[in-house]
Design a protein around this motif. Structure first.
Motif, PDB file in Angstrom:
ATOM      1  N   ASN A 194     -59.569  -4.804  27.828  1.00 27.21           N
ATOM      2  CA  ASN A 194     -59.477  -3.550  28.572  1.00 27.21           C
ATOM      3  C   ASN A 194     -59.116  -2.391  27.659  1.00 27.21           C
ATOM      4  OD1 ASN A 194     -60.191  -4.719  31.000  1.00 27.21           O
ATOM      5  ND2 ASN A 194     -58.072  -5.147  31.579  1.00 27.21           N
ATOM      6  N   VAL A 236     -63.822   3.002  24.282  1.00 26.88           N
ATOM      7  CA  VAL A 236     -65.186   3.501  24.481  1.00 26.88           C
ATOM      8  C   VAL A 236     -65.178   4.634  25.505  1.00 26.88           C
ATOM      9  CG1 VAL A 236     -67.490   2.897  25.301  1.00 26.88           C
ATOM     10  CG2 VAL A 236     -66.254   1.327  23.816  1.00 26.88           C
ATOM     11  N   SER A 237     -64.456   4.438  26.599  1.00 25.16           N
ATOM     12  CA  SER A 237     -64.357   5.498  27.608  1.00 25.16           C
ATOM     13  C   SER A 237     -63.761   6.758  27.008  1.00 25.16           C
ATOM     14  CB  SER A 237     -63.493   5.039  28.785  1.00 25.16           C
ATOM     15  OG  SER A 237     -64.094   3.958  29.442  1.00 25.16           O
ATOM     16  N   GLU A 238     -62.723   6.592  26.217  1.00 24.79           N
ATOM     17  CA  GLU A 238     -62.072   7.730  25.572  1.00 24.79           C
ATOM     18  C   GLU A 238     -63.037   8.467  24.650  1.00 24.79           C
ATOM     19  OE1 GLU A 238     -59.134  10.480  24.562  1.00 24.79           O
ATOM     20  OE2 GLU A 238     -59.198   9.028  26.197  1.00 24.79           O
ATOM     21  N   ASN A 257     -62.247  -1.427  25.851  1.00 28.80           N
ATOM     22  CA  ASN A 257     -63.138  -0.696  26.753  1.00 28.80           C
ATOM     23  C   ASN A 257     -62.612   0.715  26.997  1.00 28.80           C
ATOM     24  OD1 ASN A 257     -65.087  -2.644  26.994  1.00 28.80           O
ATOM     25  ND2 ASN A 257     -64.154  -3.580  28.796  1.00 28.80           N
ATOM     26  N   SER A 258     -61.301   0.868  27.037  1.00 28.95           N
ATOM     27  CA  SER A 258     -60.707   2.192  27.185  1.00 28.95           C
ATOM     28  C   SER A 258     -61.044   3.062  25.984  1.00 28.95           C
ATOM     29  CB  SER A 258     -59.192   2.097  27.323  1.00 28.95           C
ATOM     30  OG  SER A 258     -58.856   1.459  28.528  1.00 28.95           O
ATOM     31  N   PHE A 268     -66.262   8.770  24.929  1.00 30.40           N
ATOM     32  CA  PHE A 268     -67.195   9.565  25.721  1.00 30.40           C
ATOM     33  C   PHE A 268     -66.502  10.707  26.454  1.00 30.40           C
ATOM     34  CE2 PHE A 268     -69.945   6.000  24.853  1.00 30.40           C
ATOM     35  CZ  PHE A 268     -71.149   6.642  24.606  1.00 30.40           C
ATOM     36  N   ILE A 269     -65.289  10.494  26.916  1.00 30.24           N
ATOM     37  CA  ILE A 269     -64.545  11.588  27.548  1.00 30.24           C
ATOM     38  C   ILE A 269     -64.339  12.702  26.542  1.00 30.24           C
ATOM     39  CG2 ILE A 269     -62.267  12.273  28.434  1.00 30.24           C
ATOM     40  CD1 ILE A 269     -62.187   9.585  29.921  1.00 30.24           C
ATOM     41  N   ARG A 293     -64.749  -0.380  17.424  1.00 28.85           N
ATOM     42  CA  ARG A 293     -64.482  -1.280  18.555  1.00 28.85           C
ATOM     43  C   ARG A 293     -65.077  -2.648  18.257  1.00 28.85           C
ATOM     44  NH1 ARG A 293     -67.054  -3.691  22.614  1.00 28.85           N
ATOM     45  NH2 ARG A 293     -66.005  -3.977  24.590  1.00 28.85           N
ATOM     46  N   PHE A 343     -61.321  13.298  34.698  1.00 29.37           N
ATOM     47  CA  PHE A 343     -61.975  14.270  33.826  1.00 29.37           C
ATOM     48  C   PHE A 343     -61.388  15.663  34.011  1.00 29.37           C
ATOM     49  CE2 PHE A 343     -65.399  17.198  32.568  1.00 29.37           C
ATOM     50  CZ  PHE A 343     -65.543  16.801  31.254  1.00 29.37           C
TER      51      PHE A 343
END
Length: 157
Positions: A40, A46-48, A43-44, A50-51, A23, A120
């Motif tokens: 965005n 990074v979210s992905e 940032n998605s 961690f998910i 990233r 989630f």
């Protein structure tokens, strides 16, 4: 607290670090053309990451929530932890399950009256459907999923 190396499963930690480094590399390469959509998307990513991490470590939690004799939903904690094949993930879960974050997560699921599903829970359903009877390495699925997401985001830029 500098205990990440001893708590997080080594391969999952490396995958998270790789996603975050990629990233940053993409941001540095495209720093002159940062649009809101690109920002965005990154940032998605990074979210992905961690998910996917939480799916791989505890995505099977719903299989271990049962109703007791009083009709209360409870997590079968030890069965949940022991169901994981990887020793390093089991060790991580042993520590993580003692955290306030995990307690709040499980309490929310135990007390939830409606079956409304957030992001989630939707991803957990997909994850459980994709698991073959002879479960492949979660780490490999995690890395493959991140790799596909990275390729998609980089092609868009």
């Amino acid at each position: 607290m500098d205990d990440e190396a001893s708590l997080l499963p080594r391969k999952l930690q490396a995958a998270l670090e790789q996603a975050l480094e990629q990233r940053n590399e993409i941001i540095n390469q495209d720093s002159d053309s940062e649009s809101d959509d690109e920002y965005n998307s990154l940032n998605s990513l990074v979210s992905e990451a961690f998910i996917r991490f939480f799916l791989e470590t505890m995505g099977h939690y719903s299989l271990f929530i049962t109703q007791n004799e009083r009709g209360k939903r409870v997590l079968q904690r030890e069965a949940f932890r022991k169901s994981v094949a990887s020793k390093s993930i089991r060790r991580f879960l042993g520590v993580f399950m003692e955290s306030q974050m995990f307690a709040g997560f499980i309490q929310d699921r135990e007390l939830r009256k409606t079956r409304a599903k957030g992001l989630f829970e939707q991803r957990v359903d997909q994850y459980l459907e994709e698991l073959p009877d002879t479960e492949q390495s979660g780490v490999n699925k995690f890395l493959k999923g991140l790799g596909n997401k990275m390729k998609f985001l980089h092609k868009r830029n």
